[in-house]
Design a protein around this motif. Structure first.
Motif, short mmCIF file in Angstrom:
data_model
loop_
_atom_site.label_atom_id
_atom_site.label_comp_id
_atom_site.label_asym_id
_atom_site.label_seq_id
_atom_site.Cartn_x
_atom_site.Cartn_y
_atom_site.Cartn_z
N GLN A 44 0.82 -1.20 0.00
CA GLN A 44 0.00 0.00 0.00
C GLN A 44 0.87 1.26 0.00
O GLN A 44 2.00 1.25 0.47
CB GLN A 44 -0.93 0.02 1.21
N SER A 45 0.29 2.35 -0.51
CA SER A 45 0.97 3.64 -0.54
C SER A 45 0.12 4.67 0.20
O SER A 45 -1.11 4.68 0.07
CB SER A 45 1.19 4.09 -1.99
N TRP A 46 0.80 5.52 0.97
CA TRP A 46 0.12 6.53 1.75
C TRP A 46 0.78 7.89 1.52
O TRP A 46 2.00 7.98 1.48
CB TRP A 46 0.18 6.20 3.25
N THR A 47 -0.03 8.92 1.40
CA THR A 47 0.47 10.29 1.27
C THR A 47 -0.11 11.14 2.39
O THR A 47 -1.33 11.16 2.59
CB THR A 47 0.08 10.89 -0.09
N VAL A 48 0.78 11.81 3.13
CA VAL A 48 0.37 12.62 4.28
C VAL A 48 0.56 14.09 3.93
O VAL A 48 1.68 14.52 3.63
CB VAL A 48 1.18 12.26 5.53
N GLU A 49 -0.51 14.86 3.97
CA GLU A 49 -0.46 16.28 3.69
C GLU A 49 -0.62 17.08 4.99
O GLU A 49 -1.19 16.60 5.97
CB GLU A 49 -1.58 16.67 2.71
N ASN A 50 -0.09 18.30 4.98
CA ASN A 50 -0.20 19.22 6.11
C ASN A 50 0.27 18.61 7.43
O ASN A 50 -0.44 18.67 8.44
CB ASN A 50 -1.64 19.72 6.25
N PRO A 51 1.49 18.04 7.45
CA PRO A 51 1.97 17.46 8.71
C PRO A 51 2.21 18.51 9.79
O PRO A 51 2.12 18.21 10.99
CB PRO A 51 3.27 16.77 8.30
N ALA A 64 5.24 -3.55 4.65
CA ALA A 64 6.02 -3.00 3.54
C ALA A 64 5.17 -1.99 2.77
O ALA A 64 4.73 -2.23 1.64
CB ALA A 64 6.51 -4.11 2.62
N VAL A 65 4.95 -0.83 3.38
CA VAL A 65 4.16 0.23 2.77
C VAL A 65 5.07 1.40 2.40
O VAL A 65 6.19 1.50 2.88
CB VAL A 65 3.03 0.70 3.71
N TYR A 66 4.55 2.28 1.56
CA TYR A 66 5.28 3.46 1.11
C TYR A 66 4.55 4.69 1.63
O TYR A 66 3.39 4.91 1.29
CB TYR A 66 5.36 3.48 -0.42
N VAL A 67 5.24 5.49 2.44
CA VAL A 67 4.61 6.65 3.06
C VAL A 67 5.38 7.90 2.65
O VAL A 67 6.60 8.00 2.86
CB VAL A 67 4.60 6.53 4.59
N THR A 68 4.67 8.86 2.07
CA THR A 68 5.26 10.15 1.70
C THR A 68 4.64 11.23 2.56
O THR A 68 3.42 11.41 2.55
CB THR A 68 5.02 10.46 0.21
N ILE A 69 5.49 11.96 3.30
CA ILE A 69 5.03 13.07 4.14
C ILE A 69 5.43 14.36 3.45
O ILE A 69 6.62 14.67 3.33
CB ILE A 69 5.65 12.98 5.54
N LYS A 83 9.52 -1.91 8.37
CA LYS A 83 9.41 -2.31 6.97
C LYS A 83 9.03 -1.10 6.12
O LYS A 83 8.57 -0.08 6.63
CB LYS A 83 8.36 -3.40 6.78
N GLY A 84 9.19 -1.27 4.80
CA GLY A 84 8.73 -0.26 3.87
C GLY A 84 9.60 0.97 3.85
O GLY A 84 10.77 0.96 4.26
N GLU A 85 9.04 2.07 3.36
CA GLU A 85 9.79 3.30 3.15
C GLU A 85 8.98 4.51 3.58
O GLU A 85 7.79 4.59 3.29
CB GLU A 85 10.19 3.44 1.68
N VAL A 86 9.65 5.43 4.29
CA VAL A 86 9.04 6.70 4.65
C VAL A 86 9.88 7.82 4.05
O VAL A 86 11.10 7.86 4.26
CB VAL A 86 8.96 6.87 6.18
#
Length: 243
Positions: A44-51, A64-69, A83-86
Motif C-alpha cells: 500500500q501507498s500513503w500520502t500525508v499532507e499538512n503534517p 512494507a508500505v510506502y509513506v510520503t510526508i 518495513k517499507g519506506e518513509v
C-alpha cells in the motif's frame, strides 16, 4: 468524521497498484494516521499532507508500505520503523527513525539531533544536515548524510555504517565499538578511542554501495574512514583512580 480518501498517485512509480491513500493532518489526528498505518498491508501507498511539524508521524510501521510526508515532521518521525519506506519532503525533528530495525527512511531536508539513534538495521538517508548525536549508540543501521553532522555523532556506535558527505563536529565516534564512519569533509575532533583508519578496497566498495543506495554521486576515494582503536576494550589499571 474525517475519512481517508483514495487518490491516484503521480510520479510514484514504486507503488504496485498506482494508488495512494491520502491523509490530511489538518483535520485528521496523528493517532488515527498511525493506527491506519499499523493496520496497513504490504504494497500500500500513503500520502500525508499538512503534517505541520507534528510529532510521532509514521511510528512503528511493520508492513512494507510506502509513506510520503509532504512537509516538515516533528520529533520521532518514523520511529521504530520495521518495513517499507518513509519519505519526508521537508525537515525532521529530534529522534528521526529512532530504533529503526529495517526498511528505509529518507528526509529530503535537514534532521535535528539524535537521528537514527540506537538503530539496529535499515537505511536512513538525510539529504541535508543532521544535528548533534547523529547515529548515537547505533547497532547496525546504515546512515547517509548529504551535508554536515553535529557533535558527539556515532557516540558509542556499536555496529553499522555512518557516511557523511560534508563535515563532522567535535568528538566524532566517542567510545566507538565496531561501527564504521566515512567522512568526506573535515572532522572537528575525534572522540575517545576513535582514530582514522586506512581505506582499503573493501571499504571503497562498501562506501560505493552505500552512496549508490542513497542516490548520491560522491567519489568514495574522497572520503576518510574512522573507527575504533580498541584501546577501551580491556581494563587497564592506569585508567583507574583507586589503585
Amino acid at each position: 468524521m474525517v475519512t481517508l480518501i483514495e487518490t491516484q498517485t503521480q510520479d510514484y512509480t514504486t507503488v504496485p497498484d498506482g494508488f495512494s491513500t491520502l491523509v490530511d493532518l489538518a483535520d485528521f489526528p496523528v493517532r488515527g494516521l498511525n493506527q491506519a498505518l499499523h493496520d496497513a498491508v504490504d504494497g500500500q501507498s500513503w500520502t500525508v499532507e499538512n503534517p505541520g511539524g507534528k510529532h510521532g508521524l509514521g511510528v512503528g510501521i511493520n508492513a512494507a508500505v510506502y509513506v510520503t510526508i509532504n512537509g516538515h515532521a516533528g520529533y520521532y518521525a518514523a520511529g521504530m520503523h520495521q518495513k517499507g519506506e518513509v519519505i519526508v519532503n521537508g525537515n525532521a525533528g529530534v529522534g528521526l527513525a529512532e530504533n529503526i530495525m529495517s526498511g528505509r527512511v529518507h528526509v529530503k531536508g535537514d534532521a535535528s539531533q539524535s537521528a537514527a539513534a540506537t538503530g539496529h538495521g535499515g537505511l536512513v538517508v538525510i539529504d541535508g544536515n543532521a544535528g548533534a548525536r547523529c547515529g548515537i549508540s547505533m547497532k547496525g543501521v546504515d546512515i547517509v548524510v548529504g551535508g554536515n553532522i553535529g557533535h558527539m555523532s556515532a557516540f558509542m556506535a556499536q555496529a553499522g555504517r555512518l557516511v557523511v558527505c560534508g563535515d563532522a563536529g567535535d568528538a566524532l565516534g566517542d567510545s566507538i565499538y565496531e561501527a564504521r564512519i566515512y567522512v568526506k569533509g573535515t572532522v572537528a575532533s575525534l572522540g575517545a578511542d576513535c582514530i582514522e583508519k586506512p581505506m582499503k578496497t573493501e571499504h571503497l566498495e562498501e562506501l560505493a554501495g552505500l552512496l549508490a543506495a542513497a542516490n548520491r554521486t560522491e567519489n568514495p576515494a574522497d572520503f576518510k574512514r574512522y573507527g575504533s582503536a580498541r584501546n577501551l576494550y580491556h581494563f587497564s589499571v592506569l585508567n583507574s583512580t583507586s589503585y
